[in-house]
Write a protein that holds these residues in place. Structure first.
Motif, PDB file in Angstrom:
ATOM      1  N   SER A  19       0.836  -1.210   0.000  1.00 19.60           N
ATOM      2  CA  SER A  19       0.000   0.000   0.000  1.00 19.60           C
ATOM      3  C   SER A  19       0.868   1.255   0.000  1.00 19.60           C
ATOM      4  O   SER A  19       1.730   1.392  -0.853  1.00 19.60           O
ATOM      5  CB  SER A  19      -0.977  -0.020   1.169  1.00 19.60           C
ATOM      6  N   ASN A  20       0.666   2.140   0.960  1.00 20.18           N
ATOM      7  CA  ASN A  20       1.440   3.379   1.020  1.00 20.18           C
ATOM      8  C   ASN A  20       2.560   3.314   2.044  1.00 20.18           C
ATOM      9  O   ASN A  20       3.051   4.354   2.494  1.00 20.18           O
ATOM     10  CB  ASN A  20       0.515   4.564   1.330  1.00 20.18           C
ATOM     11  N   ASP A  21       2.965   2.119   2.435  1.00 16.59           N
ATOM     12  CA  ASP A  21       4.065   1.981   3.388  1.00 16.59           C
ATOM     13  C   ASP A  21       5.350   2.504   2.763  1.00 16.59           C
ATOM     14  O   ASP A  21       5.547   2.405   1.551  1.00 16.59           O
ATOM     15  CB  ASP A  21       4.247   0.522   3.801  1.00 16.59           C
ATOM     16  N   PRO A  22       6.228   3.070   3.580  1.00 13.61           N
ATOM     17  CA  PRO A  22       7.455   3.673   3.041  1.00 13.61           C
ATOM     18  C   PRO A  22       8.372   2.646   2.385  1.00 13.61           C
ATOM     19  O   PRO A  22       8.558   1.543   2.895  1.00 13.61           O
ATOM     20  CB  PRO A  22       8.127   4.290   4.267  1.00 13.61           C
ATOM     21  N   TYR A  23       8.890   3.019   1.227  1.00 12.52           N
ATOM     22  CA  TYR A  23       9.848   2.170   0.517  1.00 12.52           C
ATOM     23  C   TYR A  23      10.723   3.101  -0.314  1.00 12.52           C
ATOM     24  O   TYR A  23      10.309   3.574  -1.370  1.00 12.52           O
ATOM     25  CB  TYR A  23       9.133   1.162  -0.382  1.00 12.52           C
ATOM     26  N   ASP A  24      11.907   3.380   0.182  1.00 13.43           N
ATOM     27  CA  ASP A  24      12.851   4.237  -0.537  1.00 13.43           C
ATOM     28  C   ASP A  24      13.510   3.380  -1.608  1.00 13.43           C
ATOM     29  O   ASP A  24      14.327   2.517  -1.315  1.00 13.43           O
ATOM     30  CB  ASP A  24      13.898   4.796   0.428  1.00 13.43           C
ATOM     31  N   SER A  25      13.162   3.612  -2.856  1.00 11.94           N
ATOM     32  CA  SER A  25      13.616   2.735  -3.931  1.00 11.94           C
ATOM     33  C   SER A  25      14.865   3.241  -4.652  1.00 11.94           C
ATOM     34  O   SER A  25      15.218   2.717  -5.701  1.00 11.94           O
ATOM     35  CB  SER A  25      12.492   2.513  -4.939  1.00 11.94           C
TER      36      SER A  25
ATOM     37  N   LYS B 152      17.547   4.072   5.211  1.00 16.16           N
ATOM     38  CA  LYS B 152      16.374   4.156   4.335  1.00 16.16           C
ATOM     39  C   LYS B 152      15.404   3.021   4.657  1.00 16.16           C
ATOM     40  O   LYS B 152      15.809   1.874   4.798  1.00 16.16           O
ATOM     41  CB  LYS B 152      16.799   4.067   2.875  1.00 16.16           C
ATOM     42  N   THR B 153      14.133   3.352   4.762  1.00 14.73           N
ATOM     43  CA  THR B 153      13.117   2.340   5.041  1.00 14.73           C
ATOM     44  C   THR B 153      12.637   1.731   3.735  1.00 14.73           C
ATOM     45  O   THR B 153      12.283   2.443   2.795  1.00 14.73           O
ATOM     46  CB  THR B 153      11.931   2.959   5.800  1.00 14.73           C
ATOM     47  N   ARG B 154      12.629   0.416   3.717  1.00 19.79           N
ATOM     48  CA  ARG B 154      12.124  -0.344   2.569  1.00 19.79           C
ATOM     49  C   ARG B 154      11.204  -1.418   3.124  1.00 19.79           C
ATOM     50  O   ARG B 154      11.628  -2.542   3.394  1.00 19.79           O
ATOM     51  CB  ARG B 154      13.281  -0.925   1.778  1.00 19.79           C
ATOM     52  N   SER B 155       9.975  -1.042   3.337  1.00 22.55           N
ATOM     53  CA  SER B 155       9.006  -1.944   3.972  1.00 22.55           C
ATOM     54  C   SER B 155       8.757  -3.157   3.086  1.00 22.55           C
ATOM     55  O   SER B 155       8.406  -3.014   1.927  1.00 22.55           O
ATOM     56  CB  SER B 155       7.679  -1.219   4.199  1.00 22.55           C
ATOM     57  N   ILE B 156       8.919  -4.317   3.671  1.00 23.43           N
ATOM     58  CA  ILE B 156       8.642  -5.535   2.901  1.00 23.43           C
ATOM     59  C   ILE B 156       7.413  -6.268   3.411  1.00 23.43           C
ATOM     60  O   ILE B 156       6.905  -7.150   2.744  1.00 23.43           O
ATOM     61  CB  ILE B 156       9.860  -6.487   2.865  1.00 23.43           C
ATOM     62  N   TRP B 157       6.922  -5.901   4.598  1.00 26.58           N
ATOM     63  CA  TRP B 157       5.692  -6.453   5.180  1.00 26.58           C
ATOM     64  C   TRP B 157       4.748  -5.299   5.457  1.00 26.58           C
ATOM     65  O   TRP B 157       5.198  -4.173   5.645  1.00 26.58           O
ATOM     66  CB  TRP B 157       5.987  -7.180   6.497  1.00 26.58           C
ATOM     67  N   PRO B 158       3.463  -5.566   5.530  1.00 30.64           N
ATOM     68  CA  PRO B 158       2.544  -4.491   5.874  1.00 30.64           C
ATOM     69  C   PRO B 158       2.897  -3.900   7.244  1.00 30.64           C
ATOM     70  O   PRO B 158       3.130  -4.628   8.196  1.00 30.64           O
ATOM     71  CB  PRO B 158       1.174  -5.179   5.917  1.00 30.64           C
ATOM     72  N   LYS B 159       2.946  -2.588   7.314  1.00 31.63           N
ATOM     73  CA  LYS B 159       3.256  -1.910   8.575  1.00 31.63           C
ATOM     74  C   LYS B 159       2.046  -1.870   9.504  1.00 31.63           C
ATOM     75  O   LYS B 159       2.194  -1.820  10.716  1.00 31.63           O
ATOM     76  CB  LYS B 159       3.727  -0.473   8.316  1.00 31.63           C
ATOM     77  N   THR B 160       0.861  -1.853   8.939  1.00 29.62           N
ATOM     78  CA  THR B 160      -0.374  -1.805   9.722  1.00 29.62           C
ATOM     79  C   THR B 160      -1.409  -2.712   9.046  1.00 29.62           C
ATOM     80  O   THR B 160      -1.255  -3.046   7.858  1.00 29.62           O
ATOM     81  CB  THR B 160      -0.957  -0.372   9.763  1.00 29.62           C
ATOM     82  N   PRO B 161      -2.460  -3.070   9.756  1.00 31.83           N
ATOM     83  CA  PRO B 161      -3.518  -3.850   9.099  1.00 31.83           C
ATOM     84  C   PRO B 161      -4.100  -3.127   7.876  1.00 31.83           C
ATOM     85  O   PRO B 161      -4.507  -3.763   6.905  1.00 31.83           O
ATOM     86  CB  PRO B 161      -4.576  -4.019  10.205  1.00 31.83           C
ATOM     87  N   GLN B 162      -4.110  -1.788   7.916  1.00 28.83           N
ATOM     88  CA  GLN B 162      -4.640  -1.017   6.785  1.00 28.83           C
ATOM     89  C   GLN B 162      -3.746  -1.139   5.547  1.00 28.83           C
ATOM     90  O   GLN B 162      -4.180  -0.837   4.436  1.00 28.83           O
ATOM     91  CB  GLN B 162      -4.805   0.459   7.169  1.00 28.83           C
ATOM     92  N   SER B 163      -2.501  -1.580   5.722  1.00 25.19           N
ATOM     93  CA  SER B 163      -1.579  -1.735   4.600  1.00 25.19           C
ATOM     94  C   SER B 163      -1.809  -3.023   3.824  1.00 25.19           C
ATOM     95  O   SER B 163      -1.235  -3.213   2.756  1.00 25.19           O
ATOM     96  CB  SER B 163      -0.127  -1.729   5.093  1.00 25.19           C
ATOM     97  N   ILE B 164      -2.617  -3.915   4.374  1.00 22.97           N
ATOM     98  CA  ILE B 164      -2.888  -5.182   3.689  1.00 22.97           C
ATOM     99  C   ILE B 164      -3.798  -4.894   2.502  1.00 22.97           C
ATOM    100  O   ILE B 164      -4.890  -4.327   2.669  1.00 22.97           O
ATOM    101  CB  ILE B 164      -3.549  -6.199   4.649  1.00 22.97           C
ATOM    102  N   PRO B 165      -3.364  -5.251   1.292  1.00 21.15           N
ATOM    103  CA  PRO B 165      -4.177  -4.965   0.105  1.00 21.15           C
ATOM    104  C   PRO B 165      -5.545  -5.650   0.160  1.00 21.15           C
ATOM    105  O   PRO B 165      -5.694  -6.737   0.732  1.00 21.15           O
ATOM    106  CB  PRO B 165      -3.332  -5.530  -1.046  1.00 21.15           C
ATOM    107  N   ASP B 166      -6.517  -5.010  -0.444  1.00 19.13           N
ATOM    108  CA  ASP B 166      -7.894  -5.516  -0.425  1.00 19.13           C
ATOM    109  C   ASP B 166      -8.005  -6.930  -0.982  1.00 19.13           C
ATOM    110  O   ASP B 166      -8.783  -7.735  -0.466  1.00 19.13           O
ATOM    111  CB  ASP B 166      -8.823  -4.577  -1.203  1.00 19.13           C
ATOM    112  N   ASP B 167      -7.247  -7.250  -2.043  1.00 12.60           N
ATOM    113  CA  ASP B 167      -7.364  -8.590  -2.621  1.00 12.60           C
ATOM    114  C   ASP B 167      -6.851  -9.659  -1.666  1.00 12.60           C
ATOM    115  O   ASP B 167      -7.429 -10.742  -1.573  1.00 12.60           O
ATOM    116  CB  ASP B 167      -6.668  -8.678  -3.982  1.00 12.60           C
ATOM    117  N   ILE B 168      -5.802  -9.366  -0.918  1.00 10.78           N
ATOM    118  CA  ILE B 168      -5.301 -10.333   0.069  1.00 10.78           C
ATOM    119  C   ILE B 168      -6.296 -10.441   1.220  1.00 10.78           C
ATOM    120  O   ILE B 168      -6.613 -11.539   1.689  1.00 10.78           O
ATOM    121  CB  ILE B 168      -3.898  -9.946   0.574  1.00 10.78           C
ATOM    122  N   ARG B 169      -6.803  -9.318   1.675  1.00 14.04           N
ATOM    123  CA  ARG B 169      -7.792  -9.313   2.750  1.00 14.04           C
ATOM    124  C   ARG B 169      -9.023 -10.143   2.351  1.00 14.04           C
ATOM    125  O   ARG B 169      -9.529 -10.949   3.132  1.00 14.04           O
ATOM    126  CB  ARG B 169      -8.192  -7.876   3.068  1.00 14.04           C
ATOM    127  N   ALA B 170      -9.494  -9.978   1.120  1.00 12.31           N
ATOM    128  CA  ALA B 170     -10.662 -10.723   0.645  1.00 12.31           C
ATOM    129  C   ALA B 170     -10.357 -12.225   0.576  1.00 12.31           C
ATOM    130  O   ALA B 170     -11.210 -13.050   0.936  1.00 12.31           O
ATOM    131  CB  ALA B 170     -11.099 -10.202  -0.727  1.00 12.31           C
TER     132      ALA B 170
END
Length: 149
Positions: free
Chosen positions: A46-52, A117-135
């Motif tokens: 989702s919108n979790d930080p990822y410095d690419s 630099k933060t490169r999030s590889i897991w959801p940081k919050t439950p809200q970061s879990i994409p809708d398709d995975i949640r479904a």
């Protein structure tokens, strides 16, 4: 004679006990596959930080090795991120493990790796879990709770 709530508990309790057994590894696999896809594309959940952006010094190292430098994909020669595995731990827990270098991925995820630099590889919050995975998770759990799986 048992009350309705006792009868319901008798039906539901064994199904609740089976959730991790039936759903844990498939759900862990969903997260593992998405983590690999996200990092290969150079972004987080989702919108979790990822410095690419690679640092200039790391770009030089990667160029010498013939690797792409356009976006941070957390892959060098050994491609450790591709070697994750899911495993059940008892009847109540499933985990995703790195064969090697798990601590390095944690440093990137938390922003404590060299360069900060933060490169999030897991959801940081439950809200970061994409809708398709949640479904998909909801569907799998509902299948177990309804007695279908």
């Amino acid at each position: 004679m048992k009350t309705m709530d006792q009868q319901f508990a008798d039906i539901l309790r064994p199904r609740l006990d089976r959730i991790n057994e039936r759903v844990g590894e498939p759900v862990a696999q969903l997260f593992s596959e998405r983590m690999k896809r996200n990092t290969e594309a150079g972004h987080g959940f989702s919108n979790d930080p990822y410095d690419s952006a690679y640092s200039d010094t790391h770009k030089k190292v990667r160029r010498k090795k013939g690797l792409q430098v356009g976006k941070v994909d957390l892959r060098m020669e050994r491609r450790r991120i591709e070697q994750t595995r899911t495993e059940s731990v008892g009847k109540d827990s499933t985990r995703i493990r790195f064969n090697e270098g798990g601590h390095i991925f944690k440093y990137h995820h938390t922003g404590t790796a060299r360069g900060g630099k933060t490169r999030s590889i897991w959801p940081k919050t439950p809200q970061s879990i994409p809708d398709d995975i949640r479904a998909s998770i909801t569907q799998k759990v509902q299948g177990v709770l309804s007695g279908q799986k």
